[in-house]
Scaffold this motif. Structure first.
Motif, PDB file in Angstrom:
ATOM      1  N   CYS A   1      31.939  73.296  36.577  1.00  0.00           N
ATOM      2  CA  CYS A   1      30.529  73.074  36.867  1.00  0.00           C
ATOM      3  C   CYS A   1      30.398  72.107  38.036  1.00  0.00           C
ATOM      4  N   ILE A   2      29.475  72.420  38.934  1.00  0.00           N
ATOM      5  CA  ILE A   2      29.191  71.584  40.103  1.00  0.00           C
ATOM      6  C   ILE A   2      27.743  71.123  39.989  1.00  0.00           C
ATOM      7  N   LYS A   3      27.522  69.809  40.068  1.00  0.00           N
ATOM      8  CA  LYS A   3      26.166  69.266  40.001  1.00  0.00           C
ATOM      9  C   LYS A   3      25.533  69.369  41.375  1.00  0.00           C
ATOM     10  N   PRO A   4      24.328  69.955  41.464  1.00  0.00           N
ATOM     11  CA  PRO A   4      23.691  70.066  42.772  1.00  0.00           C
ATOM     12  C   PRO A   4      23.088  68.747  43.266  1.00  0.00           C
ATOM     13  N   ASN A   5      22.709  67.854  42.331  1.00  0.00           N
ATOM     14  CA  ASN A   5      22.140  66.562  42.717  1.00  0.00           C
ATOM     15  C   ASN A   5      22.336  65.589  41.559  1.00  0.00           C
ATOM     16  N   GLU A   6      22.086  64.320  41.824  1.00  0.00           N
ATOM     17  CA  GLU A   6      22.274  63.284  40.815  1.00  0.00           C
ATOM     18  C   GLU A   6      21.242  63.395  39.709  1.00  0.00           C
ATOM     19  N   ALA A   7      20.027  63.793  40.059  1.00  0.00           N
ATOM     20  CA  ALA A   7      18.948  63.847  39.080  1.00  0.00           C
ATOM     21  C   ALA A   7      18.950  65.129  38.279  1.00  0.00           C
ATOM     22  N   LYS A   8      19.780  66.140  38.674  1.00  0.00           N
ATOM     23  CA  LYS A   8      19.850  67.431  37.997  1.00  0.00           C
ATOM     24  C   LYS A   8      18.500  68.154  38.000  1.00  0.00           C
ATOM     25  N   GLN A   9      17.852  68.046  39.159  1.00  0.00           N
ATOM     26  CA  GLN A   9      16.548  68.682  39.307  1.00  0.00           C
ATOM     27  C   GLN A   9      16.740  70.103  39.851  1.00  0.00           C
ATOM     28  N   ALA A  10      15.790  70.939  39.476  1.00  0.00           N
ATOM     29  CA  ALA A  10      15.840  72.327  39.957  1.00  0.00           C
ATOM     30  C   ALA A  10      15.425  72.407  41.431  1.00  0.00           C
ATOM     31  N   TRP A  11      16.025  73.260  42.103  1.00  0.00           N
ATOM     32  CA  TRP A  11      15.698  73.563  43.501  1.00  0.00           C
ATOM     33  C   TRP A  11      15.934  72.358  44.420  1.00  0.00           C
ATOM     34  N   ALA A  12      16.933  71.555  44.047  1.00  0.00           N
ATOM     35  CA  ALA A  12      17.307  70.412  44.893  1.00  0.00           C
ATOM     36  C   ALA A  12      18.809  70.482  45.096  1.00  0.00           C
ATOM     37  N   PHE A  13      19.253  70.498  46.335  1.00  0.00           N
ATOM     38  CA  PHE A  13      20.669  70.702  46.656  1.00  0.00           C
ATOM     39  C   PHE A  13      21.112  69.563  47.586  1.00  0.00           C
ATOM     40  N   ASP A  14      22.125  68.786  47.096  1.00  0.00           N
ATOM     41  CA  ASP A  14      22.677  67.671  47.883  1.00  0.00           C
ATOM     42  C   ASP A  14      24.015  68.145  48.425  1.00  0.00           C
ATOM     43  N   ALA A  15      24.049  68.508  49.711  1.00  0.00           N
ATOM     44  CA  ALA A  15      25.236  69.101  50.303  1.00  0.00           C
ATOM     45  C   ALA A  15      26.428  68.164  50.310  1.00  0.00           C
ATOM     46  N   PRO A  16      26.300  66.914  50.725  1.00  0.00           N
ATOM     47  CA  PRO A  16      27.476  66.028  50.714  1.00  0.00           C
ATOM     48  C   PRO A  16      28.039  65.815  49.313  1.00  0.00           C
ATOM     49  N   MET A  17      27.160  65.736  48.329  1.00  0.00           N
ATOM     50  CA  MET A  17      27.605  65.529  46.958  1.00  0.00           C
ATOM     51  C   MET A  17      28.379  66.749  46.461  1.00  0.00           C
ATOM     52  N   VAL A  18      27.873  67.963  46.760  1.00  0.00           N
ATOM     53  CA  VAL A  18      28.551  69.188  46.339  1.00  0.00           C
ATOM     54  C   VAL A  18      29.899  69.305  47.038  1.00  0.00           C
ATOM     55  N   LEU A  19      29.980  68.961  48.347  1.00  0.00           N
ATOM     56  CA  LEU A  19      31.219  69.050  49.097  1.00  0.00           C
ATOM     57  C   LEU A  19      32.255  68.067  48.543  1.00  0.00           C
ATOM     58  N   ALA A  20      31.807  66.873  48.154  1.00  0.00           N
ATOM     59  CA  ALA A  20      32.739  65.893  47.582  1.00  0.00           C
ATOM     60  C   ALA A  20      33.293  66.399  46.254  1.00  0.00           C
ATOM     61  N   GLN A  21      32.457  67.049  45.452  1.00  0.00           N
ATOM     62  CA  GLN A  21      32.929  67.601  44.188  1.00  0.00           C
ATOM     63  C   GLN A  21      33.970  68.721  44.415  1.00  0.00           C
ATOM     64  N   LEU A  22      33.722  69.570  45.402  1.00  0.00           N
ATOM     65  CA  LEU A  22      34.663  70.652  45.680  1.00  0.00           C
ATOM     66  C   LEU A  22      35.996  70.118  46.173  1.00  0.00           C
ATOM     67  N   ARG A  23      35.953  69.041  46.979  1.00  0.00           N
ATOM     68  CA  ARG A  23      37.205  68.445  47.444  1.00  0.00           C
ATOM     69  C   ARG A  23      37.959  67.783  46.298  1.00  0.00           C
ATOM     70  N   ALA A  24      37.189  67.142  45.465  1.00  0.00           N
ATOM     71  CA  ALA A  24      37.839  66.446  44.352  1.00  0.00           C
ATOM     72  C   ALA A  24      38.473  67.424  43.385  1.00  0.00           C
ATOM     73  N   CYS A  25      37.879  68.563  43.204  1.00  0.00           N
ATOM     74  CA  CYS A  25      38.426  69.562  42.264  1.00  0.00           C
ATOM     75  C   CYS A  25      39.543  70.405  42.877  1.00  0.00           C
ATOM     76  N   GLY A  26      39.738  70.362  44.185  1.00  0.00           N
ATOM     77  CA  GLY A  26      40.773  71.160  44.845  1.00  0.00           C
ATOM     78  C   GLY A  26      40.367  72.586  45.100  1.00  0.00           C
ATOM     79  N   VAL A  27      39.077  72.870  45.058  1.00  0.00           N
ATOM     80  CA  VAL A  27      38.616  74.247  45.284  1.00  0.00           C
ATOM     81  C   VAL A  27      38.807  74.651  46.737  1.00  0.00           C
ATOM     82  N   LEU A  28      38.512  73.761  47.678  1.00  0.00           N
ATOM     83  CA  LEU A  28      38.655  74.093  49.093  1.00  0.00           C
ATOM     84  C   LEU A  28      40.112  74.344  49.443  1.00  0.00           C
ATOM     85  N   GLU A  29      41.001  73.517  48.846  1.00  0.00           N
ATOM     86  CA  GLU A  29      42.424  73.729  49.119  1.00  0.00           C
ATOM     87  C   GLU A  29      42.890  75.076  48.566  1.00  0.00           C
ATOM     88  N   THR A  30      42.349  75.399  47.401  1.00  0.00           N
ATOM     89  CA  THR A  30      42.715  76.698  46.820  1.00  0.00           C
ATOM     90  C   THR A  30      42.247  77.852  47.697  1.00  0.00           C
TER      91      THR A  30
END
Length: 354
Positions: free
Chosen positions: A14-43
């Motif tokens: 699961c990837i959180k789109p924003n800190e507040a977990k609000q609908a229709w709100a997308f935080d790009a840097p936060m999502v990118l940090a999560q993907l890097r931390a999970c190793g998805v981009l490397e995969t």
């Protein structure tokens, strides 16, 4: 655990789109940090560096078997997996021109490097385009051939009809020519027979007149000789004989003059008859020329046959009128000649009595 192992388990992150977990709100840097931390981009990078595109072997064969150059033996559901893999390898060898590093055949799937699936798809599209062009060419060839055959049948039918019309027209022309020839033959025969009959009648009449004149002249001569004999028997003298001789001389002179006059008139009559015959022959030639002109007009147009027939009847009427006129002229000349001969006989009888 046995139940879990019997299924195809998937790990869901699961990837959180924003800190507040609000609908229709997308935080790009936060999502990118999560993907890097999970190793998805490397995969994803590792997957792209290897064989990112993959297809099941049956689907690959069903879609890209058209790339094989020759006919392919159909695969049945009873075919083994090795047969499927061998066929997929043949398709890849044809598609990539014996370059095995661009794709690999796995146990159940076919793996492609980045962009290679698009290349195979392009070859498939090109092969389909070539096949479609060939099919279009064959179909158009068939359509054009059918159209050509229909046009050929139509042309043959039109030629048959046109030749039939020309043949019937030529037949009518031949019939008209034959009819015109028959009409000419009948008309010329009729004119020739009429001319012959007219000539015979004229000759017979002329012979009768000449023979009558000769008979009357012989009768007169015989009468004169008998009278002279009676005078010689009665007078029995020189004066009587002298007077008789003188009378005989006078008679002979008168006969000579009369015969000379008759001969001149006969010559003039013969000349007139010759001129009349020449005129009649000229008129006959003119009528024959008119008849030939009418015949040619008959050949040119069948619709004017009635007019030609009328003109032909008029020509016959004119010919008959000319023949009647000639006959009347001959009869009048004969009557005049007979009257003059009788008058001469009367004059001679009166002179003898004096």
């Amino acid at each position: 655990m046995e139940t879990i192992e019997a299924t195809e388990s998937h790990y869901i992150r699961c990837i959180k789109p924003n800190e507040a977990k609000q609908a229709w709100a997308f935080d790009a840097p936060m999502v990118l940090a999560q993907l890097r931390a999970c190793g998805v981009l490397e995969t994803i990078r590792i997957s792209c560096a290897g064989y990112p595109s993959r297809l099941p072997i049956p689907d690959f064969i069903h879609r890209y078997r058209i790339l094989l150059p020759g006919p392919m033996e159909p695969l049945t559901p009873e075919s083994s997996l090795d047969e499927y893999r061998a066929l997929a390898g043949r398709i890849l060898a044809v598609a990539f021109d014996q370059q095995p590093d661009r794709s690999q055949v796995g146990l159940t799937k076919v793996f492609f490097r980045a962009g290679m699936l698009a290349l195979v798809e392009k070859q498939r599209v090109e092969r389909l385009n070539v096949a479609a062009t060939s099919i279009q060419a064959l179909v158009r060839c068939f359509q054009q051939r059918q159209r050509f055959l229909r046009e050929k049948r139509s042309v043959l039918l039109l030629q048959t009809l046109a030749r039939g019309v020309l043949a019937r027209r030529q037949l009518r022309m031949l019939r008209d020519t034959s009819a015109a020839t028959s009409i000419q033959a009948l008309a010329r025969g009729f004119l020739a027979r009429a001319l012959f009959r007219t000539t015979i009648r004229g000759i017979v009449a002329l012979q009768a007149q000449v023979r009558g004149t000769q008979a009357r002249a012989r009768f007169l001569d015989m009468s004169k000789e008998h009278a002279a004999t009676q005078i010689q028997r009665t007078v029995r003298g020189y004066q009587a004989r002298k007077q008789c001789k003188h009378e005989l001389r006078l008679i002979t002179r008168m006969q000579g003059r009369l015969r000379q006059r008759l001969a001149k008139r006969l010559v003039e009559k013969r000349k007139e008859e010759a001129r009349s015959a020449a005129h009649f022959q000229e008129v006959t030639y003119q009528l024959e020329g008119k008849l030939m002109a009418l015949t040619r007009q008959l050949d040119e147009s069948q619709t004017r046959s009635a007019q030609l027939a009328e003109k032909l009847r008029q020509a016959h009427a004119e010919s008959q009128q000319l023949r009647d006129a000639q006959s009347a002229t001959i009869a009048s000349a004969t009557a005049e000649l007979s009257a003059r001969v009788e008058q001469l006989q009367k004059d001679k009888t009166a002179s003898d009595e004096r």
